[in-house]
Enzyme design. Structure first.
Site, PDB file in Angstrom:
ATOM      1  CG  HIS A 247      -8.223  -0.960   4.776  1.00 31.09           C
ATOM      2  ND1 HIS A 247      -7.941  -0.479   3.749  1.00 31.09           N
ATOM      3  CD2 HIS A 247      -6.997  -1.150   5.380  1.00 31.09           C
ATOM      4  CE1 HIS A 247      -6.650  -0.462   3.517  1.00 31.09           C
ATOM      5  NE2 HIS A 247      -5.887  -1.089   4.334  1.00 31.09           N
TER       6      HIS A 247
ATOM      7  CD  GLU B 217      -3.019  -1.115   2.146  1.00 31.00           C
ATOM      8  OE1 GLU B 217      -4.103  -1.056   1.852  1.00 31.00           O
ATOM      9  OE2 GLU B 217      -2.458  -0.949   3.293  1.00 31.00           O
TER      10      GLU B 217
ATOM     11  CG  HIS C  71      -2.603   2.475   5.942  1.00 31.73           C
ATOM     12  ND1 HIS C  71      -4.002   2.962   5.710  1.00 31.73           N
ATOM     13  CD2 HIS C  71      -2.477   1.067   5.846  1.00 31.73           C
ATOM     14  CE1 HIS C  71      -4.770   1.848   5.664  1.00 31.73           C
ATOM     15  NE2 HIS C  71      -3.811   0.894   5.504  1.00 31.73           N
TER      16      HIS C  71
ATOM     17  CG  HIS D   7      -5.088  -1.752   9.766  1.00 32.76           C
ATOM     18  ND1 HIS D   7      -4.825  -3.359   9.033  1.00 32.76           N
ATOM     19  CD2 HIS D   7      -4.705  -1.127   8.827  1.00 32.76           C
ATOM     20  CE1 HIS D   7      -4.506  -3.080   7.876  1.00 32.76           C
ATOM     21  NE2 HIS D   7      -4.419  -1.866   7.597  1.00 32.76           N
TER      22      HIS D   7
END
Length: 240
Positions: A171, A84, A103, A105
């Site tokens: 996500h 990603e 990023h 989760h």
């Protein structure tokens, strides 16, 4: 030879460990990056001996170009760039003021969004930066996909708009800021909003925005308090 990026690698690695300590990532999922110049960024990469984000070392932070190739000789020896990477590249390209991207989760944020709970400023002085962050609403990218190409990255950035954080449905989140510290602290704030929202709902309560009149008495306490002091606390928790 002395590594000219040693301090920056150490900071990105520290950010990864702070995020993991706060439960915003689990196992090997999630990554942070820091823009170095118009063509290069430092990003957490994975190796065959990776033991998880909570145990990120400065050596796991590698210099790569925006197209995912090694930014210097030997940078990717034994390491793989995250699938990603486009999350980081497209976020940085879309907003030059952003130098760091996280990023992550966080389960509470994913759960709240899936439950149809929009994150709003339901509290004030409890967390002033978090309240201001949520005042305009936290946008949602509605696809639950692995964002592994520039097209999907651009879609996510479009959903993000001018906000510093976007929820990726089913996500996680992407948080962008001028520093690694701020990108992670924003993520912590969004996670706290989600946790409190879920607790209120679980108690049978109704989520309401704070009164409009209250905003004048929720001042910005400045970066020394909101970022520097907050970050010292997060780092201290790692060894506490």
């Amino acid at each position: 030879m002395t590594d000219p990026l040693a301090q920056q690698r150490a900071l990105v690695a520290q950010g990864c460990r702070v995020a993991a300590a706060r439960g915003l990532v689990d196992a090997v999922l999630g990554h942070l990056s820091l823009r170095i110049d118009d063509e290069h960024l430092l990003i957490r990469c994975r190796s065959d001996t990776d033991t998880g984000v909570a145990f990120t070392r400065p050596s796991d932070i590698r210099l790569v170009t925006f197209d995912g190739t090694a930014g210097a000789a030997g940078e990717l020896d034994g390491y793989r760039v995250p699938n990603e990477l486009p999350i980081h590249v497209e976020t940085l390209l879309a907003a030059p003021q952003h130098r760091a991207v996280a990023h992550l989760h966080p389960p509470a944020v994913v759960a709240a969004d899936l439950a149809g709970i929009a994150l709003r400023p339901i509290y004030g002085a409890y967390d002033i930066p978090g309240a201001w962050l949520a005042r305009g609403g936290v946008p949602v990218y509605e696809r639950s996909v692995l964002i592994r190409n520039s097209l999907l990255g651009k879609e996510m950035v479009a959903a993000m708009g001018e906000a510093p954080v976007v929820i990726c449905r089913g996500h996680g989140i992407t948080s962008a800021a001028g520093t690694v510290q701020q990108s992670v602290l924003q993520a912590i704030a969004v996670d706290q909003l989600a946790r409190m929202s879920l607790r209120v709902r679980a108690a049978g309560g109704t989520l309401r925005d704070i009164d409009e009149a209250d905003w004048d008495d929720l001042p910005d306490l400045g970066s020394r308090f909101n970022i520097e002091a907050a970050w010292r606390h997060e780092v201290a928790r790692l060894s506490g």
